[in-house]
Design a protein around this motif. Structure first.
Motif, PDB file in Angstrom:
ATOM      1  N   ILE A 181      10.263   8.515   3.896  1.00 19.35           N
ATOM      2  CA  ILE A 181      10.488   7.672   2.720  1.00 19.35           C
ATOM      3  C   ILE A 181      11.519   8.324   1.817  1.00 19.35           C
ATOM      4  CG2 ILE A 181       9.412   6.510   0.762  1.00 19.35           C
ATOM      5  CD1 ILE A 181       8.383   5.603   3.497  1.00 19.35           C
ATOM      6  N   PHE A 182      12.536   7.562   1.449  1.00 18.67           N
ATOM      7  CA  PHE A 182      13.575   8.021   0.529  1.00 18.67           C
ATOM      8  C   PHE A 182      13.411   7.211  -0.757  1.00 18.67           C
ATOM      9  CE2 PHE A 182      14.881   8.604   4.871  1.00 18.67           C
ATOM     10  CZ  PHE A 182      15.382   9.901   4.893  1.00 18.67           C
TER      11      PHE A 182
ATOM     12  N   GLN B 122       3.299   9.607 -10.280  1.00 18.93           N
ATOM     13  CA  GLN B 122       2.593   9.723 -11.555  1.00 18.93           C
ATOM     14  C   GLN B 122       1.761  10.995 -11.598  1.00 18.93           C
ATOM     15  OE1 GLN B 122       3.035   7.560 -14.240  1.00 18.93           O
ATOM     16  NE2 GLN B 122       2.043   9.322 -15.227  1.00 18.93           N
ATOM     17  N   ALA B 123       1.117  11.329 -10.478  1.00 20.65           N
ATOM     18  CA  ALA B 123       0.323  12.558 -10.420  1.00 20.65           C
ATOM     19  C   ALA B 123       1.210  13.786 -10.573  1.00 20.65           C
ATOM     20  CB  ALA B 123      -0.445  12.617  -9.102  1.00 20.65           C
ATOM     21  N   MET B 124       2.409  13.739 -10.009  1.00 16.25           N
ATOM     22  CA  MET B 124       3.359  14.836 -10.178  1.00 16.25           C
ATOM     23  C   MET B 124       3.756  14.984 -11.638  1.00 16.25           C
ATOM     24  SD  MET B 124       5.632  14.020  -6.781  1.00 16.25           S
ATOM     25  CE  MET B 124       7.065  14.906  -7.358  1.00 16.25           C
TER      26      MET B 124
ATOM     27  N   MET C  14      -0.933   8.419   3.761  1.00 14.15           N
ATOM     28  CA  MET C  14      -0.934   9.669   3.008  1.00 14.15           C
ATOM     29  C   MET C  14       0.451  10.287   3.119  1.00 14.15           C
ATOM     30  SD  MET C  14      -4.477  11.592   4.105  1.00 14.15           S
ATOM     31  CE  MET C  14      -4.426  12.689   2.665  1.00 14.15           C
ATOM     32  N   ILE C  15       0.836  11.087   2.112  1.00 13.35           N
ATOM     33  CA  ILE C  15       2.017  11.910   2.275  1.00 13.35           C
ATOM     34  C   ILE C  15       1.604  13.152   3.053  1.00 13.35           C
ATOM     35  CG2 ILE C  15       3.145  11.066   0.180  1.00 13.35           C
ATOM     36  CD1 ILE C  15       2.299  13.694  -1.181  1.00 13.35           C
ATOM     37  N   ASP C  16       2.582  13.853   3.591  1.00 12.09           N
ATOM     38  CA  ASP C  16       2.290  15.070   4.355  1.00 12.09           C
ATOM     39  C   ASP C  16       3.350  16.113   4.017  1.00 12.09           C
ATOM     40  OD1 ASP C  16       1.748  17.075   6.132  1.00 12.09           O
ATOM     41  OD2 ASP C  16       1.634  15.790   7.907  1.00 12.09           O
ATOM     42  N   THR C  17       2.961  17.134   3.263  1.00 11.45           N
ATOM     43  CA  THR C  17       3.894  18.184   2.851  1.00 11.45           C
ATOM     44  C   THR C  17       3.692  19.462   3.667  1.00 11.45           C
ATOM     45  OG1 THR C  17       2.386  18.922   1.106  1.00 11.45           O
ATOM     46  CG2 THR C  17       4.049  17.288   0.493  1.00 11.45           C
TER      47      THR C  17
ATOM     48  N   GLU D  41       0.831  -1.210   0.000  1.00 10.93           N
ATOM     49  CA  GLU D  41       0.000   0.000   0.000  1.00 10.93           C
ATOM     50  C   GLU D  41       0.865   1.260   0.000  1.00 10.93           C
ATOM     51  OE1 GLU D  41      -3.339   2.337   2.718  1.00 10.93           O
ATOM     52  OE2 GLU D  41      -2.765   0.276   3.226  1.00 10.93           O
ATOM     53  N   MET D  42       1.932   1.247   0.782  1.00  6.99           N
ATOM     54  CA  MET D  42       2.815   2.408   0.824  1.00  6.99           C
ATOM     55  C   MET D  42       3.547   2.581  -0.504  1.00  6.99           C
ATOM     56  SD  MET D  42       5.756   3.389   3.646  1.00  6.99           S
ATOM     57  CE  MET D  42       4.616   3.090   5.013  1.00  6.99           C
ATOM     58  N   ASN D  43       4.010   1.484  -1.066  1.00  9.83           N
ATOM     59  CA  ASN D  43       4.674   1.568  -2.372  1.00  9.83           C
ATOM     60  C   ASN D  43       3.732   2.107  -3.436  1.00  9.83           C
ATOM     61  OD1 ASN D  43       7.331   0.648  -1.793  1.00  9.83           O
ATOM     62  ND2 ASN D  43       6.632  -1.475  -1.770  1.00  9.83           N
ATOM     63  N   GLN D  44       2.485   1.659  -3.389  1.00 11.82           N
ATOM     64  CA  GLN D  44       1.503   2.128  -4.370  1.00 11.82           C
ATOM     65  C   GLN D  44       1.206   3.607  -4.174  1.00 11.82           C
ATOM     66  OE1 GLN D  44       0.233   0.397  -7.063  1.00 11.82           O
ATOM     67  NE2 GLN D  44      -0.430   2.474  -7.583  1.00 11.82           N
ATOM     68  N   LEU D  45       1.178   4.059  -2.933  1.00  9.94           N
ATOM     69  CA  LEU D  45       0.973   5.485  -2.652  1.00  9.94           C
ATOM     70  C   LEU D  45       2.049   6.324  -3.326  1.00  9.94           C
ATOM     71  CD1 LEU D  45      -0.203   7.949  -1.095  1.00  9.94           C
ATOM     72  CD2 LEU D  45       1.335   7.303   0.791  1.00  9.94           C
ATOM     73  N   ILE D  46       3.307   5.945  -3.131  1.00  8.49           N
ATOM     74  CA  ILE D  46       4.406   6.719  -3.710  1.00  8.49           C
ATOM     75  C   ILE D  46       4.344   6.675  -5.230  1.00  8.49           C
ATOM     76  CG2 ILE D  46       6.901   6.965  -3.869  1.00  8.49           C
ATOM     77  CD1 ILE D  46       5.653   7.685  -1.128  1.00  8.49           C
TER      78      ILE D  46
END
Length: 233
Positions: free
Chosen positions: A146-147, A92-94, A178-181, A82-87
């Motif tokens: 995450i790096f 891709q969205a970026m 979720m990511i958090d910016t 799930e985390m890999n898919q999130l990244i």
């Protein structure tokens, strides 16, 4: 004024076009440069990580749910699908300049308010390939640094450009990641300090050095790549 501790790359990043600028700057960096930048940030925030200016009560509160010193903080490859898919979805969205998707995946959706800037940044990148995610546990439970290493397919260039991005990932109450910016000015100062500590650990610096070397080789083999990302002939 809140103490600042912000890495030029993503987490690094506020708008996607800033990511592109950060990547261009990143190209010229090397291992020693990386260490000097981190040292400068430590000076800017006015506190050594080992002697943070928090009261005993604040330290006890902030670290009550944190990883202990005995826990393994080594850099490890992410094995959570799930985390890999999130990244992967975020990347891709970026590349697509897709602000709508990024807002859904980010705990701080205001990052993407300037959609035009996001789209301009996306004009440079076609896609990310060979994505690998590594992580260190965050200060609090269910938080992660995450790096990400990936080969960027830059529009107008066939040679892939090795690159590295960073993400702060949190688990929501419903169990999804979720990511958090969130800007560091609005972030818990203990988290900001811990972030710098993780970024300056040897295994992360070694990963940066490896990506730097791979990128240098790619530019040496393809002058067009070097010209596109650095503006040098």
């Amino acid at each position: 004024m809140r103490k600042r501790a912000y890495l030029p790359l993503i987490i690094c990043w506020v708008f996607y076009f800033l990511l592109c600028i950060a990547f261009i700057n990143y190209v010229g960096d090397n291992y020693n440069r990386k260490k000097s930048v981190v040292a400068e940030r430590k000076q800017q925030i006015g506190v050594e990580l080992e002697t943070a200016t928090l009261s005993p009560e604040e330290l006890e509160e902030n670290f009550s749910e944190s990883a202990t010193e005995e826990e393994d903080t080594s850099l490890a490859e992410v094995d959570n699908e799930e985390m890999n898919q999130l990244i992967q979805t975020v990347l891709q969205a970026m590349a697509d300049g897709d602000a709508k998707t990024l807002r859904l995946l980010d705990a701080y959706p205001k990052t993407y308010d300037d959609e035009e800037s996001l789209k301009r940044g996306a004009e440079m990148i076609e896609e990310y390939k060979n994505v690998k995610n590594y992580f260190k546990k965050g200060l609090f439970a269910d938080t992660y640094f995450i790096f990400t290493t990936a080969d960027m397919k830059i529009k107008g260039c066939e040679t892939l450009a090795p690159s590295m991005l960073e993400f702060y990932v949190v688990k929501r109450e419903d169990g999804k990641f979720m990511i958090d910016t969130t800007p560091t000015d609005d972030m818990d100062v203990a988290v900001s300090n811990y972030m710098v500590k993780m970024q300056n650990e040897n295994d992360v610096l070694q990963l940066v050095e490896t990506v730097n070397q791979s990128f240098a080789i790619a530019c040496q083999n393809d002058k067009n790549l070097k010209k596109i990302v650095t503006g040098q002939s």
